[in-house]
Design a protein around this motif. Structure first.
Motif, PDB file in Angstrom:
ATOM      1  N   ARG A   1       0.854  -1.185   0.000  1.00 32.41           N
ATOM      2  CA  ARG A   1       0.000   0.000   0.000  1.00 32.41           C
ATOM      3  C   ARG A   1       0.893   1.238   0.000  1.00 32.41           C
ATOM      4  O   ARG A   1       1.565   1.532   0.985  1.00 32.41           O
ATOM      5  N   HIS A   2       0.874   1.941  -1.103  1.00 27.37           N
ATOM      6  CA  HIS A   2       1.793   3.051  -1.354  1.00 27.37           C
ATOM      7  C   HIS A   2       0.973   4.304  -1.650  1.00 27.37           C
ATOM      8  O   HIS A   2       0.061   4.289  -2.482  1.00 27.37           O
ATOM      9  N   VAL A   3       1.282   5.407  -0.958  1.00 25.50           N
ATOM     10  CA  VAL A   3       0.552   6.665  -1.127  1.00 25.50           C
ATOM     11  C   VAL A   3       1.511   7.742  -1.631  1.00 25.50           C
ATOM     12  O   VAL A   3       2.650   7.839  -1.159  1.00 25.50           O
ATOM     13  N   LEU A   4       1.048   8.550  -2.582  1.00 28.91           N
ATOM     14  CA  LEU A   4       1.803   9.693  -3.095  1.00 28.91           C
ATOM     15  C   LEU A   4       1.168  10.970  -2.559  1.00 28.91           C
ATOM     16  O   LEU A   4      -0.003  11.253  -2.853  1.00 28.91           O
ATOM     17  N   LEU A   5       1.895  11.715  -1.748  1.00 28.90           N
ATOM     18  CA  LEU A   5       1.395  12.998  -1.237  1.00 28.90           C
ATOM     19  C   LEU A   5       1.928  14.106  -2.134  1.00 28.90           C
ATOM     20  O   LEU A   5       3.126  14.399  -2.129  1.00 28.90           O
ATOM     21  N   ILE A   6       1.064  14.714  -2.926  1.00 23.32           N
ATOM     22  CA  ILE A   6       1.453  15.662  -3.964  1.00 23.32           C
ATOM     23  C   ILE A   6       1.166  17.089  -3.508  1.00 23.32           C
ATOM     24  O   ILE A   6       0.034  17.427  -3.141  1.00 23.32           O
TER      25      ILE A   6
ATOM     26  N   GLY B   1     -10.856  11.452 -10.253  1.00 26.41           N
ATOM     27  CA  GLY B   1     -10.895  10.449  -9.189  1.00 26.41           C
ATOM     28  C   GLY B   1      -9.787  10.567  -8.175  1.00 26.41           C
ATOM     29  O   GLY B   1      -9.545   9.629  -7.403  1.00 26.41           O
ATOM     30  N   VAL B   2      -9.106  11.718  -8.145  1.00 20.86           N
ATOM     31  CA  VAL B   2      -7.955  11.903  -7.250  1.00 20.86           C
ATOM     32  C   VAL B   2      -8.414  12.406  -5.884  1.00 20.86           C
ATOM     33  O   VAL B   2      -9.218  13.342  -5.797  1.00 20.86           O
ATOM     34  N   ILE B   3      -7.898  11.796  -4.828  1.00 25.09           N
ATOM     35  CA  ILE B   3      -8.166  12.259  -3.470  1.00 25.09           C
ATOM     36  C   ILE B   3      -7.494  13.623  -3.272  1.00 25.09           C
ATOM     37  O   ILE B   3      -6.352  13.832  -3.692  1.00 25.09           O
TER      38      ILE B   3
ATOM     39  N   ALA C   1       2.507   7.570  11.620  1.00 21.18           N
ATOM     40  CA  ALA C   1       1.132   7.628  11.104  1.00 21.18           C
ATOM     41  C   ALA C   1       0.878   6.655   9.949  1.00 21.18           C
ATOM     42  O   ALA C   1      -0.156   5.989   9.929  1.00 21.18           O
ATOM     43  N   PRO C   2       1.767   6.546   8.948  1.00 18.60           N
ATOM     44  CA  PRO C   2       1.465   5.619   7.843  1.00 18.60           C
ATOM     45  C   PRO C   2       1.288   4.181   8.310  1.00 18.60           C
ATOM     46  O   PRO C   2       0.283   3.536   7.984  1.00 18.60           O
ATOM     47  N   ALA C   3       2.244   3.683   9.100  1.00 22.64           N
ATOM     48  CA  ALA C   3       2.178   2.290   9.544  1.00 22.64           C
ATOM     49  C   ALA C   3       0.933   2.028  10.385  1.00 22.64           C
ATOM     50  O   ALA C   3       0.340   0.947  10.320  1.00 22.64           O
ATOM     51  N   ALA C   4       0.520   3.030  11.147  1.00 17.63           N
ATOM     52  CA  ALA C   4      -0.653   2.865  12.009  1.00 17.63           C
ATOM     53  C   ALA C   4      -1.934   2.645  11.208  1.00 17.63           C
ATOM     54  O   ALA C   4      -2.918   2.132  11.748  1.00 17.63           O
ATOM     55  N   HIS C   5      -1.911   3.034   9.938  1.00 15.48           N
ATOM     56  CA  HIS C   5      -3.098   2.887   9.087  1.00 15.48           C
ATOM     57  C   HIS C   5      -2.866   1.900   7.941  1.00 15.48           C
ATOM     58  O   HIS C   5      -3.587   1.927   6.939  1.00 15.48           O
ATOM     59  N   GLY C   6      -1.878   1.051   8.089  1.00 17.23           N
ATOM     60  CA  GLY C   6      -1.641   0.009   7.103  1.00 17.23           C
ATOM     61  C   GLY C   6      -1.004   0.489   5.821  1.00 17.23           C
ATOM     62  O   GLY C   6      -1.057  -0.210   4.798  1.00 17.23           O
TER      63      GLY C   6
ATOM     64  N   ASP D   1      -7.896   5.165 -16.521  1.00  9.27           N
ATOM     65  CA  ASP D   1      -8.977   4.389 -15.924  1.00  9.27           C
ATOM     66  C   ASP D   1      -8.407   3.156 -15.225  1.00  9.27           C
ATOM     67  O   ASP D   1      -8.785   2.828 -14.094  1.00  9.27           O
ATOM     68  N   CYS D   2      -7.455   2.488 -15.880  1.00  8.45           N
ATOM     69  CA  CYS D   2      -6.829   1.299 -15.282  1.00  8.45           C
ATOM     70  C   CYS D   2      -6.063   1.666 -14.019  1.00  8.45           C
ATOM     71  O   CYS D   2      -6.097   0.936 -13.019  1.00  8.45           O
ATOM     72  N   ALA D   3      -5.384   2.811 -14.074  1.00  9.44           N
ATOM     73  CA  ALA D   3      -4.635   3.256 -12.895  1.00  9.44           C
ATOM     74  C   ALA D   3      -5.579   3.511 -11.727  1.00  9.44           C
ATOM     75  O   ALA D   3      -5.329   3.072 -10.596  1.00  9.44           O
ATOM     76  N   ALA D   4      -6.685   4.215 -12.006  1.00 14.29           N
ATOM     77  CA  ALA D   4      -7.640   4.540 -10.948  1.00 14.29           C
ATOM     78  C   ALA D   4      -8.269   3.292 -10.352  1.00 14.29           C
ATOM     79  O   ALA D   4      -8.552   3.234  -9.150  1.00 14.29           O
ATOM     80  N   GLN D   5      -8.468   2.280 -11.200  1.00 11.81           N
ATOM     81  CA  GLN D   5      -9.071   1.039 -10.730  1.00 11.81           C
ATOM     82  C   GLN D   5      -8.125   0.261  -9.814  1.00 11.81           C
ATOM     83  O   GLN D   5      -8.565  -0.563  -9.004  1.00 11.81           O
ATOM     84  N   SER D   6      -6.812   0.540  -9.920  1.00 12.32           N
ATOM     85  CA  SER D   6      -5.820  -0.227  -9.154  1.00 12.32           C
ATOM     86  C   SER D   6      -5.573   0.341  -7.756  1.00 12.32           C
ATOM     87  O   SER D   6      -4.891  -0.289  -6.948  1.00 12.32           O
ATOM     88  N   TRP D   7      -6.129   1.510  -7.474  1.00 14.75           N
ATOM     89  CA  TRP D   7      -5.812   2.177  -6.214  1.00 14.75           C
ATOM     90  C   TRP D   7      -6.491   1.508  -5.014  1.00 14.75           C
ATOM     91  O   TRP D   7      -7.665   1.128  -5.077  1.00 14.75           O
ATOM     92  N   ALA D   8      -5.740   1.406  -3.924  1.00 16.89           N
ATOM     93  CA  ALA D   8      -6.287   0.922  -2.654  1.00 16.89           C
ATOM     94  C   ALA D   8      -6.905   2.124  -1.938  1.00 16.89           C
ATOM     95  O   ALA D   8      -6.257   2.766  -1.110  1.00 16.89           O
ATOM     96  N   LEU D   9      -8.138   2.430  -2.282  1.00 14.70           N
ATOM     97  CA  LEU D   9      -8.744   3.684  -1.844  1.00 14.70           C
ATOM     98  C   LEU D   9      -9.161   3.698  -0.372  1.00 14.70           C
ATOM     99  O   LEU D   9      -8.963   4.695   0.325  1.00 14.70           O
ATOM    100  N   SER D  10      -9.738   2.608   0.113  1.00 15.76           N
ATOM    101  CA  SER D  10     -10.273   2.618   1.485  1.00 15.76           C
ATOM    102  C   SER D  10      -9.200   2.889   2.533  1.00 15.76           C
ATOM    103  O   SER D  10      -9.373   3.787   3.373  1.00 15.76           O
TER     104      SER D  10
END
Length: 321
Positions: free
Chosen positions: A2-7, A104-106, A127-132, A302-311
């Motif tokens: 689970r990888h997040v990009l903070l832009i 579809g970007v957070i 904080a990141p590890a605490a939320h998986g 569309d494929c990229a957006a479908q691959s995101w671990a959103l929850s």
């Protein structure tokens, strides 16, 4: 993973306005280069980190920094050109945010905090590890963000395509480095000042000199003691000792851990599902036809957006509010 990009939305969008081809882009008198530049950057960054979830952080108004340092960021409008660029981006920022919503970007924003402060809340104190979240990559041209580097947090600037990690910070790969860690980097920067944010440092003392003297004397207190006891008589050590209150003020402004707590109700997180027709209509209305074709006619986004671990990513962001 689970990888997040903070832009850093404003940092990347504002930088786009200095790209000649984008700075001239307009439709019926409405400048659009910043909208184009930020959207393209988000798409390119996402392609560099497949599966990572992009989260765009926006600046609010951190008035407390201006109270501590009245000249804070005053250099952003010290020429007619800078005023024009800032005004142009200010017009475009709401449009860029709307387009990212259709993509579809957070997005996350606090009324009384900067994107830096949000990044700090999200990256620091485990904080990141605490939320998986296994990994966070901070996306910004601002090296202030190096202060949050850790084993699970790295940095990348799309402006020059340069990365930075905790391991790299401890080598000559870091400008003015190597540094023992983020704290040493931040303290040296507080001594030297930050011209990009118009935060004045000790006159004549750059990062390299600050680092050398801090190490030689064991930090600010060590410099003060060496000067008081007559062991350090060089002009730069004396200048640093004389300006310790200003350096501590700089550290307060720069250190994300010293920022006020986010007030309940002042921070928001938003996202909608990717809507290709809405993207196409919105882009066409702004005359951004090439971007419209990429978003509506190419399945890659569309494929990229479908691959995101959103929850887990949304939970990670909401928990910081």
């Amino acid at each position: 993973m689970r990888h997040v990009l903070l832009i850093d939305g404003n940092n990347i969008g504002y930088a786009s306005m200095y790209v000649p081809a984008l700075s001239r882009l307009a439709h019926h008198g409405q400048p659009t280069g910043g909208v184009m530049g930020l959207a393209q950057s988000v798409m390119r960054i996402s392609s560099l980190y497949p599966g990572a979830v992009p989260v765009v952080l926006w600046d609010g108004h951190a008035a407390w920094r201006k109270s501590l340092c009245p000249e804070y960021k005053a250099n952003r409008k010290d020429t007619p050109e800078k005023v024009a660029v800032a005004d142009s981006w200010r017009q475009q920022q709401p449009l860029a945010s709307t387009l990212l919503l259709h993509m579809g970007v957070i997005q996350m924003r606090a009324v009384d905090a900067e994107a830096d402060d949000l990044a700090g809340r999200l990256c620091l104190n485990e904080a990141p590890a605490a939320h998986g979240i296994d990994r966070v990559t901070m996306i910004s041209g601002d090296t202030d963000w190096w202060q949050a580097l850790s084993p699970g947090v790295d940095w990348f600037t799309p402006i020059t395509d340069k990365p930075m990690s905790l391991e790299m910070l401890r080598t000559a790969a870091a400008k003015d480095g190597p540094f023992a860690g983020p704290d040493e980097y931040l303290l040296a920067k507080a001594v030297a000042g930050d011209p990009s944010d118009n935060i004045p440092g000790v006159p004549g003392v750059g990062m390299a000199t600050a680092l050398k003297l801090l190490r030689l004397h064991g930090g600010l207190e060590g410099i003060q003691q060496a000067v008081d006891q007559g062991h350090a008589k060089d002009k730069k050590s004396v200048a640093i000792a004389a300006m310790i209150p200003a350096i501590e003020r700089n550290l307060h402004i720069m250190d994300w851990r010293k920022a006020p707590e986010l007030r309940p109700g002042n921070t928001g997180v938003m996202r909608e599902d990717f809507d290709a027709p809405a993207c196409q209509t919105f882009c066409d209305d702004l005359g951004l036809h090439r971007l419209s074709e990429r978003l509506a006619g190419d399945a890659s986004w569309d494929c990229a957006a479908q691959s995101w671990a959103l929850s887990p990513t949304m939970d990670f962001c909401v928990a910081a509010c």
